[in-house]
Design an enzyme around this catalytic site. Structure first.
Site, PDB file in Angstrom:
ATOM      1  N   HIS A 133      29.626  56.309  19.768  1.00  0.00           N
ATOM      2  CA  HIS A 133      30.833  56.462  18.956  1.00  0.00           C
ATOM      3  C   HIS A 133      30.575  57.408  17.796  1.00  0.00           C
ATOM      4  O   HIS A 133      29.426  57.672  17.436  1.00  0.00           O
ATOM      5  CB  HIS A 133      31.297  55.107  18.403  1.00  0.00           C
ATOM      6  CG  HIS A 133      31.982  54.249  19.432  1.00  0.00           C
ATOM      7  ND1 HIS A 133      31.288  53.403  20.255  1.00  0.00           N
ATOM      8  CD2 HIS A 133      33.289  54.116  19.766  1.00  0.00           C
ATOM      9  CE1 HIS A 133      32.143  52.784  21.064  1.00  0.00           C
ATOM     10  NE2 HIS A 133      33.356  53.200  20.786  1.00  0.00           N
ATOM     11  N   LYS A 137      32.100  54.856  12.458  1.00  0.00           N
ATOM     12  CA  LYS A 137      32.286  53.487  12.971  1.00  0.00           C
ATOM     13  C   LYS A 137      31.491  52.492  12.127  1.00  0.00           C
ATOM     14  O   LYS A 137      30.311  52.685  11.874  1.00  0.00           O
ATOM     15  CB  LYS A 137      31.889  53.419  14.444  1.00  0.00           C
ATOM     16  CG  LYS A 137      32.192  52.067  15.071  1.00  0.00           C
ATOM     17  CD  LYS A 137      32.267  52.141  16.587  1.00  0.00           C
ATOM     18  CE  LYS A 137      32.515  50.784  17.216  1.00  0.00           C
ATOM     19  NZ  LYS A 137      33.797  50.173  16.787  1.00  0.00           N
TER      20      LYS A 137
HETATM   21  N1  LIG Z   1      40.574  47.872  20.455  1.00  0.00           N
HETATM   22  C1  LIG Z   1      40.648  49.185  20.608  1.00  0.00           C
HETATM   23  O1  LIG Z   1      41.186  49.710  21.609  1.00  0.00           O
HETATM   24  C2  LIG Z   1      40.114  50.067  19.526  1.00  0.00           C
HETATM   25  C3  LIG Z   1      39.601  49.509  18.397  1.00  0.00           C
HETATM   26  N2  LIG Z   1      39.229  50.269  17.338  1.00  0.00           N
HETATM   27  C4  LIG Z   1      38.840  49.536  16.134  1.00  0.00           C
HETATM   28  O2  LIG Z   1      39.925  49.637  15.207  1.00  0.00           O
HETATM   29  C5  LIG Z   1      39.447  49.607  13.876  1.00  0.00           C
HETATM   30  C6  LIG Z   1      40.008  50.806  13.110  1.00  0.00           C
HETATM   31  O3  LIG Z   1      39.509  51.976  13.663  1.00  0.00           O
HETATM   32  P1  LIG Z   1      39.856  53.414  13.006  1.00  0.00           P
HETATM   33  O4  LIG Z   1      41.317  53.581  12.856  1.00  0.00           O
HETATM   34  O5  LIG Z   1      39.075  54.394  13.781  1.00  0.00           O
HETATM   35  O6  LIG Z   1      39.190  53.224  11.562  1.00  0.00           O
HETATM   36  P2  LIG Z   1      39.586  53.967  10.192  1.00  0.00           P
HETATM   37  O7  LIG Z   1      38.445  53.728   9.269  1.00  0.00           O
HETATM   38  O8  LIG Z   1      40.010  55.353  10.476  1.00  0.00           O
HETATM   39  O9  LIG Z   1      40.861  53.138   9.679  1.00  0.00           O
HETATM   40  C7  LIG Z   1      40.803  51.862   9.097  1.00  0.00           C
HETATM   41  C8  LIG Z   1      41.840  51.837   8.012  1.00  0.00           C
HETATM   42  O10 LIG Z   1      41.985  50.506   7.486  1.00  0.00           O
HETATM   43  C9  LIG Z   1      42.198  50.643   6.086  1.00  0.00           C
HETATM   44  N3  LIG Z   1      41.992  49.387   5.358  1.00  0.00           N
HETATM   45  C10 LIG Z   1      41.015  49.046   4.463  1.00  0.00           C
HETATM   46  N4  LIG Z   1      41.232  47.789   4.003  1.00  0.00           N
HETATM   47  C11 LIG Z   1      42.365  47.340   4.623  1.00  0.00           C
HETATM   48  C12 LIG Z   1      43.110  46.132   4.561  1.00  0.00           C
HETATM   49  N5  LIG Z   1      42.747  45.105   3.761  1.00  0.00           N
HETATM   50  N6  LIG Z   1      44.200  45.991   5.345  1.00  0.00           N
HETATM   51  C13 LIG Z   1      44.592  47.014   6.137  1.00  0.00           C
HETATM   52  N7  LIG Z   1      43.943  48.194   6.225  1.00  0.00           N
HETATM   53  C14 LIG Z   1      42.838  48.346   5.480  1.00  0.00           C
HETATM   54  C15 LIG Z   1      41.219  51.731   5.694  1.00  0.00           C
HETATM   55  O11 LIG Z   1      41.561  52.256   4.428  1.00  0.00           O
HETATM   56  P3  LIG Z   1      40.370  52.913   3.521  1.00  0.00           P
HETATM   57  O12 LIG Z   1      39.874  54.070   4.309  1.00  0.00           O
HETATM   58  O13 LIG Z   1      41.106  53.281   2.280  1.00  0.00           O
HETATM   59  O14 LIG Z   1      39.340  51.844   3.350  1.00  0.00           O
HETATM   60  C16 LIG Z   1      41.449  52.731   6.821  1.00  0.00           C
HETATM   61  O15 LIG Z   1      42.534  53.584   6.551  1.00  0.00           O
HETATM   62  C17 LIG Z   1      37.923  49.548  13.999  1.00  0.00           C
HETATM   63  O16 LIG Z   1      37.512  48.201  13.903  1.00  0.00           O
HETATM   64  C18 LIG Z   1      37.647  50.063  15.410  1.00  0.00           C
HETATM   65  O17 LIG Z   1      36.462  49.566  15.969  1.00  0.00           O
HETATM   66  C19 LIG Z   1      39.305  51.621  17.368  1.00  0.00           C
HETATM   67  C20 LIG Z   1      39.772  52.258  18.477  1.00  0.00           C
HETATM   68  C21 LIG Z   1      40.204  51.538  19.653  1.00  0.00           C
HETATM   69  O1  LIG Z   2      35.651  52.331  16.469  1.00  0.00           O
HETATM   70  C1  LIG Z   2      36.109  52.955  17.444  1.00  0.00           C
HETATM   71  O2  LIG Z   2      36.429  54.143  17.366  1.00  0.00           O
HETATM   72  C2  LIG Z   2      36.313  52.234  18.721  1.00  0.00           C
HETATM   73  N1  LIG Z   2      36.139  50.942  18.707  1.00  0.00           N
HETATM   74  C3  LIG Z   2      36.362  50.060  19.786  1.00  0.00           C
HETATM   75  C4  LIG Z   2      35.110  49.264  20.085  1.00  0.00           C
HETATM   76  O3  LIG Z   2      34.409  48.871  19.128  1.00  0.00           O
HETATM   77  O4  LIG Z   2      34.834  48.992  21.250  1.00  0.00           O
HETATM   78  C5  LIG Z   2      36.997  50.695  20.983  1.00  0.00           C
HETATM   79  C6  LIG Z   2      36.718  52.150  21.192  1.00  0.00           C
HETATM   80  O5  LIG Z   2      35.529  52.298  21.888  1.00  0.00           O
HETATM   81  C7  LIG Z   2      36.749  52.962  19.917  1.00  0.00           C
END
Ligand SMILES: NC(=O)C1=CN([C@@H]2O[C@H](COP(=O)(O)OP(=O)(O)OC[C@H]3O[C@@H](n4cnc5c(N)ncnc54)[C@H](OP(=O)(O)O)[C@@H]3O)[C@@H](O)[C@H]2O)C=CC1
Ligand SMILES: O=C(O)C1=N[C@H](C(=O)O)C[C@H](O)C1
Length: 238
Positions: A133, A137
């Site tokens: 990743h 992450k």
């Molecule tokens: N299940 C799936 O299919 C997938 C899961 N994921 C997961 O999704 C999550 C997010 O990924 P991604 O978008 O890449 O991460 P990012 O870091 O780009 O986004 C996370 C966001 O959450 C914000 N944040 C911080 N505190 C809070 C809060 N209390 N409530 C709400 N939002 C908050 C952050 O703000 P700030 O930057 O200001 O702290 C940031 O903008 C990760 O856990 C990742 O592993 C990702 C892709 C696919």
């Molecule tokens: O953090 C990410 O970007 C992603 N997180 C998910 C995971 O932890 O499996 C899904 C995807 O692979 C992207």
């Protein structure tokens, strides 16, 4: 449908684009403490949480208290999963968590289960999972890698657990690599002295994760209970 985005980072923004294209409205973009908002006074059909590991549990359970169904893709908070399920049932709300919402990965999960069943008892082959990743992450190993490991453990008489990096004989080793801009690559390999059998899923962008989350949100609206992506994709995964 009126959607609250809990987390407005890389995934939140990709989900917004897809949701708006499918005719939905984004009524909240949460980036910090959910207590700053009065959810009861807002008109929200479904909340989609892609935030950070330490915020997910509070975000999810706050929505349950306001009877808002939640689709959660945030990884790295699963020590509290059972507590979240209990609270969902207590509040008669609705919840889907998936470590990976993309259809491709959910097909890959089916393949992984089948291969694990075939390889059970093949003692010449050592199983290993690798995930790659992007460098931003926060959690390791990925939620998807943990799901893959759990699926193998359910089929394999010799493996009881997974371990990041160095594993004991009854554990599946998971290698986590961080390389700039990689959306998500997962490989399950079975290696012997003679050959290696490998299955791999490579995400080319975040579109698949985001589309799956929006489809799950459309599916859960109006339902009560705890569901999985297998329920959402039941027609495709027959
Ligand atoms: N299940 C799936 O299919 C997938 C899961 N994921 C997961 O999704 C999550 C997010 O990924 P991604 O978008 O890449 O991460 P990012 O870091 O780009 O986004 C996370 C966001 O959450 C914000 N944040 C911080 N505190 C809070 C809060 N209390 N409530 C709400 N939002 C908050 C952050 O703000 P700030 O930057 O200001 O702290 C940031 O903008 C990760 O856990 C990742 O592993 C990702 C892709 C696919
Ligand atoms: O953090 C990410 O970007 C992603 N997180 C998910 C995971 O932890 O499996 C899904 C995807 O692979 C992207």
């Amino acid at each position: 449908m009126k959607i609250a985005l809990l987390g407005y980072g890389k995934m939140g923004k990709t989900i917004e684009e897809i949701a708006v294209n499918r005719g939905h409205e984004i009524v909240l973009k949460l980036e910090d403490d959910i207590d700053n908002f009065e959810l009861d006074k807002m008109d929200i059909d479904v909340a989609i949480d892609f935030s950070i590991p330490k915020a997910a549990f509070k975000n999810i359970t706050t929505c349950f208290k306001s009877d808002i169904p939640v689709v959660c893709g945030t990884t790295g908070w699963l020590d509290d999963y059972e507590k979240a399920i209990e609270l969902c049932k207590k509040e008669n709300s609705a919840f889907i968590y998936a470590s990976n919402f993309s259809v491709g990965v959910n097909l890959f999960f089916e393949l992984n289960r089948k291969l694990a069943k075939i390889m059970n008892g093949m003692s010449d082959y050592a199983v290993e999972i690798e995930e790659i990743h992007h460098t931003e992450k926060q959690d390791a190993p990925s939620g998807t890698a943990i799901s893959l490991a759990q699926q193998i453990i359910a089929e394999n008489d010799q493996k009881n657990n997974w371990q990041l990096d160095h594993a004991e004989a009854d554990e599946i080793p998971i290698k986590a690599k961080r390389i700039e801009n990689v959306p998500g690559t997962h490989t399950v390999s079975y290696a012997s002295e003679i050959d290696t059998i490998e299955i791999m899923h490579t995400a080319k962008s975040r579109q698949g994760f985001a589309l799956g989350a929006v489809v799950a949100a459309e599916w859960i609206k109006g339902k009560k209970g705890v569901f999985s992506m297998k329920d959402v994709l039941s027609d495709q995964l027959k």
